[in-house]
Design a protein around this motif. Structure first.
Motif, PDB file in Angstrom:
ATOM      1  N   GLN A 107      79.357 -17.577  83.895  1.00 12.73           N
ATOM      2  CA  GLN A 107      78.399 -18.265  84.773  1.00 12.73           C
ATOM      3  C   GLN A 107      76.959 -17.940  84.367  1.00 12.73           C
ATOM      4  O   GLN A 107      76.096 -18.821  84.351  1.00 12.73           O
ATOM      5  CB  GLN A 107      78.634 -17.887  86.222  1.00 12.73           C
ATOM      6  CG  GLN A 107      79.881 -18.495  86.805  1.00 12.73           C
ATOM      7  CD  GLN A 107      80.185 -17.998  88.209  1.00 12.73           C
ATOM      8  OE1 GLN A 107      79.467 -17.172  88.768  1.00 12.73           O
ATOM      9  NE2 GLN A 107      81.268 -18.498  88.787  1.00 12.73           N
ATOM     10  N   ARG A 108      76.710 -16.676  84.033  1.00 12.43           N
ATOM     11  CA  ARG A 108      75.369 -16.291  83.582  1.00 12.43           C
ATOM     12  C   ARG A 108      75.008 -17.009  82.292  1.00 12.43           C
ATOM     13  O   ARG A 108      73.866 -17.414  82.099  1.00 12.43           O
ATOM     14  CB  ARG A 108      75.296 -14.783  83.343  1.00 12.43           C
ATOM     15  CG  ARG A 108      75.282 -13.967  84.594  1.00 12.43           C
ATOM     16  CD  ARG A 108      75.245 -12.498  84.250  1.00 12.43           C
ATOM     17  NE  ARG A 108      75.503 -11.693  85.421  1.00 12.43           N
ATOM     18  CZ  ARG A 108      74.935 -10.526  85.642  1.00 12.43           C
ATOM     19  NH1 ARG A 108      74.102 -10.018  84.767  1.00 12.43           N
ATOM     20  NH2 ARG A 108      75.223  -9.855  86.726  1.00 12.43           N
ATOM     21  N   VAL A 116      76.027 -19.960  81.291  1.00 13.33           N
ATOM     22  CA  VAL A 116      75.700 -21.350  81.605  1.00 13.33           C
ATOM     23  C   VAL A 116      74.280 -21.446  82.162  1.00 13.33           C
ATOM     24  O   VAL A 116      73.501 -22.311  81.744  1.00 13.33           O
ATOM     25  CB  VAL A 116      76.727 -21.953  82.590  1.00 13.33           C
ATOM     26  CG1 VAL A 116      76.254 -23.275  83.171  1.00 13.33           C
ATOM     27  CG2 VAL A 116      78.074 -22.124  81.903  1.00 13.33           C
ATOM     28  N   ARG A 117      73.940 -20.551  83.088  1.00 12.46           N
ATOM     29  CA  ARG A 117      72.581 -20.575  83.666  1.00 12.46           C
ATOM     30  C   ARG A 117      71.527 -20.329  82.591  1.00 12.46           C
ATOM     31  O   ARG A 117      70.491 -21.000  82.558  1.00 12.46           O
ATOM     32  CB  ARG A 117      72.455 -19.526  84.779  1.00 12.46           C
ATOM     33  CG  ARG A 117      73.144 -19.917  86.069  1.00 12.46           C
ATOM     34  CD  ARG A 117      72.740 -19.010  87.223  1.00 12.46           C
ATOM     35  NE  ARG A 117      72.988 -17.603  86.990  1.00 12.46           N
ATOM     36  CZ  ARG A 117      74.090 -16.954  87.350  1.00 12.46           C
ATOM     37  NH1 ARG A 117      75.060 -17.604  87.965  1.00 12.46           N
ATOM     38  NH2 ARG A 117      74.231 -15.669  87.120  1.00 12.46           N
ATOM     39  N   GLU A 173      84.312 -14.032  84.390  1.00 13.39           N
ATOM     40  CA  GLU A 173      83.823 -15.215  85.108  1.00 13.39           C
ATOM     41  C   GLU A 173      82.330 -15.099  85.383  1.00 13.39           C
ATOM     42  O   GLU A 173      81.576 -16.060  85.204  1.00 13.39           O
ATOM     43  CB  GLU A 173      84.599 -15.391  86.418  1.00 13.39           C
ATOM     44  CG  GLU A 173      84.229 -16.628  87.192  1.00 13.39           C
ATOM     45  CD  GLU A 173      84.541 -17.920  86.456  1.00 13.39           C
ATOM     46  OE1 GLU A 173      83.791 -18.898  86.654  1.00 13.39           O
ATOM     47  OE2 GLU A 173      85.506 -17.960  85.678  1.00 13.39           O
ATOM     48  N   ASP A 174      81.885 -13.927  85.813  1.00 13.24           N
ATOM     49  CA  ASP A 174      80.460 -13.699  86.064  1.00 13.24           C
ATOM     50  C   ASP A 174      79.645 -13.891  84.785  1.00 13.24           C
ATOM     51  O   ASP A 174      78.601 -14.536  84.804  1.00 13.24           O
ATOM     52  CB  ASP A 174      80.246 -12.289  86.628  1.00 13.24           C
ATOM     53  CG  ASP A 174      78.788 -12.017  86.944  1.00 13.24           C
ATOM     54  OD1 ASP A 174      78.188 -12.811  87.704  1.00 13.24           O
ATOM     55  OD2 ASP A 174      78.248 -11.020  86.421  1.00 13.24           O
TER      56      ASP A 174
END
Length: 188
Positions: free
Chosen positions: A60-61, A63-64, A56-57
């Protein structure tokens, strides 16, 4: 996964949580010899939770990072245009966003520097060539981070699959072993 393998962990991709190393179990009976099945299954379930958290982390990274890339590309192109126009002596007309949906036109004459937003409420002025170099380096780093992230996500997915297979094999072995013990105890 031997007891030493359970203790083995590799550093998480991109410097996050330590990720337990997933190991395929060839011989479940040999692996479970002298071990408590419930504890082994509990450890594997904990490993799965860790993998999910790290995955998950990483997503998210990703996407950023993917959101930053177009901004960096656009900034590099703008600075290149300013450098090109500076050498020819042409003026540049630009649209600036003042607020959401509110733009203003500006005529830029003989630009020698640009202000770059670095984040954390920090903005610095850079000469055009320095700004171009910095932005190109940031774009290259962003692409490298995406590649590393992709490799890390792939590693985590492989680890999750290996661990899911291990859990299923151990569980099935334990069910079969208990069934045989029950039959042996019941037929005496």
């Amino acid at each position: 996964m031997s007891s030493e393998a359970a203790d083995t962990a590799v550093a998480a991709p991109e410097g996050g949580v330590e990720v337990p190393k997933a190991e395929f179990i060839d011989d479940v009976a040999e692996f479970l010899k002298d071990k408590d099945t419930d504890r082994v299954l509990a450890q594997l379930q904990e490993n799965m939770r860790t993998y999910r958290m790290v995955q998950e982390d990483l997503l998210q990274r990703r996407v950023r990072t993917l959101n930053k890339l177009p901004e960096l590309k656009r900034a590099v192109e703008i600075v290149k245009q300013l450098i090109e126009r500076q050498s020819t002596g042409e003026d540049t007309t630009a649209d600036f966003m003042l607020a959401e949906g509110v733009y203003s036109k500006a005529k830029i004459t003989d630009a020698k520097s640009v202000n770059l937003w670095l984040g954390a409420d920090v903005m610095l002025e850079y000469p055009l060539e320095e700004a171009r170099t910095l932005l190109e380096e940031n774009e290259a780093n962003c692409r490298a981070n995406l590649k590393t992230n992709e490799e890390s996500v792939s590693y985590i997915k492989d680890s999750m699959t290996t661990t899911e297979v291990a859990i299923a094999r151990i569980y099935n072995f334990d069910v079969e072993r208990r069934r045989k013990q029950k039959e042996a105890g019941g037929s005496s």
